[in-house]
Design a protein around this motif. Sequence first.
Motif, mmCIF file in Angstrom:
data_model
loop_
_atom_site.group_PDB
_atom_site.id
_atom_site.type_symbol
_atom_site.label_atom_id
_atom_site.label_comp_id
_atom_site.label_asym_id
_atom_site.label_seq_id
_atom_site.Cartn_x
_atom_site.Cartn_y
_atom_site.Cartn_z
ATOM 1 N N ILE B 16 0.834 -1.360 -0.132
ATOM 2 C CA ILE B 16 0.026 0.039 -0.043
ATOM 3 C C ILE B 16 0.909 1.291 0.148
ATOM 4 C CG2 ILE B 16 -1.840 1.256 0.995
ATOM 5 C CD1 ILE B 16 -2.599 -1.544 2.300
ATOM 6 N N GLU B 19 1.346 1.784 -3.345
ATOM 7 C CA GLU B 19 0.377 2.270 -4.132
ATOM 8 C C GLU B 19 0.042 3.788 -3.997
ATOM 9 O OE1 GLU B 19 -3.037 -0.304 -3.028
ATOM 10 O OE2 GLU B 19 -4.508 1.287 -3.308
ATOM 11 N N LEU B 147 -3.417 4.971 4.216
ATOM 12 C CA LEU B 147 -2.573 3.589 4.549
ATOM 13 C C LEU B 147 -3.169 2.624 5.265
ATOM 14 C CD1 LEU B 147 0.983 3.008 4.697
ATOM 15 C CD2 LEU B 147 -0.560 1.674 6.004
ATOM 16 N N ARG B 150 -6.640 1.493 4.470
ATOM 17 C CA ARG B 150 -6.776 0.498 3.441
ATOM 18 C C ARG B 150 -6.122 -0.880 4.241
ATOM 19 N NH1 ARG B 150 -6.013 5.101 1.154
ATOM 20 N NH2 ARG B 150 -6.670 5.483 -1.182
#
Lengths: 394, 394
Positions: B16, B19, B147, B150
Amino acid sequence: MRSNLEKSKCEQACDILNELGLDSWLVWVRETSQMVDPVLPLILSGDVVWQSALLFTRNGEKLAIVGNFDAGGIEVKNIYDRVIPYTQGIKEHLLAELNRIDPTKIGINFSTDDVAADGMTLGMHILLKSYLEGTPYGNRLVSAEGLVQRLRGRKTPEEINLVQKAVDITEEIFRKAEHFVKPNQTEIEIYKLFHNEMNNYGVTNAWNEDHNPAVDAGPNKEFGHAGPTDNKTKDSQLLHFDFGVRYKNYCSDIQRMFFFGHERDIPSEIQDAFEAVRDAIQAASEYIKPGRLGYEVDAIARDYVKDAGYEEYQHALGHQIGRHAHDGGVLLGPKWERYGDSILGSVEPGNLFTLELYVTTKNYGQVSLEEDIVITENGCRFLSHPQKKLICIV
Amino acid sequence: MRSNLEKSKCEQACDILNELGLDSWLVWVRETSQMVDPVLPLILSGDVVWQSALLFTRNGEKLAIVGNFDAGGIEVKNIYDRVIPYTQGIKEHLLAELNRIDPTKIGINFSTDDVAADGMTLGMHILLKSYLEGTPYGNRLVSAEGLVQRLRGRKTPEEINLVQKAVDITEEIFRKAEHFVKPNQTEIEIYKLFHNEMNNYGVTNAWNEDHNPAVDAGPNKEFGHAGPTDNKTKDSQLLHFDFGVRYKNYCSDIQRMFFFGHERDIPSEIQDAFEAVRDAIQAASEYIKPGRLGYEVDAIARDYVKDAGYEEYQHALGHQIGRHAHDGGVLLGPKWERYGDSILGSVEPGNLFTLELYVTTKNYGQVSLEEDIVITENGCRFLSHPQKKLICIV
């Protein structure tokens, strides 16, 4: 019964506001089932879901501004003078009460040194500051560390009784362990036997169950926060426990040393180490009294074991116990960075401390003991029965 | 088995970071037995005592800088690439690692809207800033909210299985309740019968045991977070439950409605209310899918009950479930102040939500249901078996 305890702690909080010359105390929390300000259970049992403001004044006023679904559960506890429910947002209610009280200082829960007084999160602080924008109150926020430490540290008689009961149960289980602990058992087997006893007594863990009790058999395991292993107890070796139970939310924390063999067969290396630890704790217990500073008490025991020729222990001599096994506030520790200012505070009547330390032997690993005490007007009283000699298992 | 779950969450965290284009994530905690960052149990089981830095990089590096007594217990869990122990202070170790990694941005855990992403306390933030003084890193701290949301929200298959198991046990206990719930019982009696069953299944409470299950008999009790009372069940009246269990650290959260009498005797006022609630949940479940925003999903159900002529429910339609019954992240709720930005986020595959709402009848009190769902690639799947009709007890 429980809510009386909380009510008496809330009244104690208002008294301490007066003592400190602080106008008000704001406990500012939300979703406490996920993350809870360590002081909250002292002043409110149960959880709140939405942003909540518990507001105390030196006049003795106690308010709870809480989400509508939380209000009923709090009202029935009969702790607060007023429970003010809100539906869409807390801001206007909070500002209305602050405007009415108009405090010149508002204590909030933050502290760099004491986790127990550091219950406000960074996000909640940012939110509070944004709600107070355009009012004078954003600049009147101060740390409530002194209040929280006194409130937490000064145990009421009811709180002391609960810890005493936790200590009593811990000692009863240790006495039973003298019968069920044997040579050639694994640490995990012994750990399970302790947990069976905890179930019998209806108590839970004073800290994470992974390492409660810590069970350390033989010379090769460093004491710490590691859990029990397949390591086996052996004749002529030591066995160490660090064990605490939680009884009605209050905790004990005790270390004991067992030896596998007859008393006459204890190697002098072990006996000397045991006596150094035992007597260092005794020396600290004779020195401690209201007004002593945390690091002064630590130094008594630390110097004792150093003078006896051992390396100093790599932790603090004692921490407070209560709602938690590590209950915050003044710490009996050395002036090390990691302890911050917590070792500069002074001991008060009603404080509950551990006294604990270890020394390392050359051939038999560490020898470590831990006792629990309450500070009295002139000194201290042991809640535990200090271990006088090694418990020998034959 | 447990540590595989944590290791896979740590690896997910590094993914993540990539990402989000974030260099690093710093989880900065201490004395977690007293107050724990809600994200910590996902990435480390057990507690740490001293100041600890868990540091993750987008390159997949996972470091734990922890006190010497905590290090052993963490090493054996085999989650982190390196466990760096310290004795007197963490500062130099933390700075050494930051200097080596030299991140341009460091995510830390704070959030005004999401308690689950707001794990850093104000005192710990002040301490961190003081340690970073004179380095470039103090100005590189940013919120890791995205973060954490998620990481928490995107359940791994193992996590979904654990919640499914918690839901299955909850439903089994509700099925047993069809036999042990009777007219003329107090809410407290029924509450105790539920707790007996929880013991039989070896599960604990998904939220504070004071009000789990919430048991609300008859028309005069507002649903909320109040506990069971001496209020009695009665013929021709409703009985409401809000009940969740924790199975291996993962939670369910389900509401059910019982009616005392034959199905043919259900007053139309109750039946209409029940159908409005049931069908509003169904409508929301048909609408929800990845990409939908929280408030959009809430509006489907809210408009449904308003169109059916009822007042809107005074809470959000749904929250995430997982480690906690209220698991943070995106919320399916209306644009009210108290929900902040949490209702602006979008739904993702692997998210677990409740769908819950009530309407108020004129003569029989509230009718409220709650189901648990998992978001799939194209929509959602129910983890619970949605209640289709009132459970009639005769």
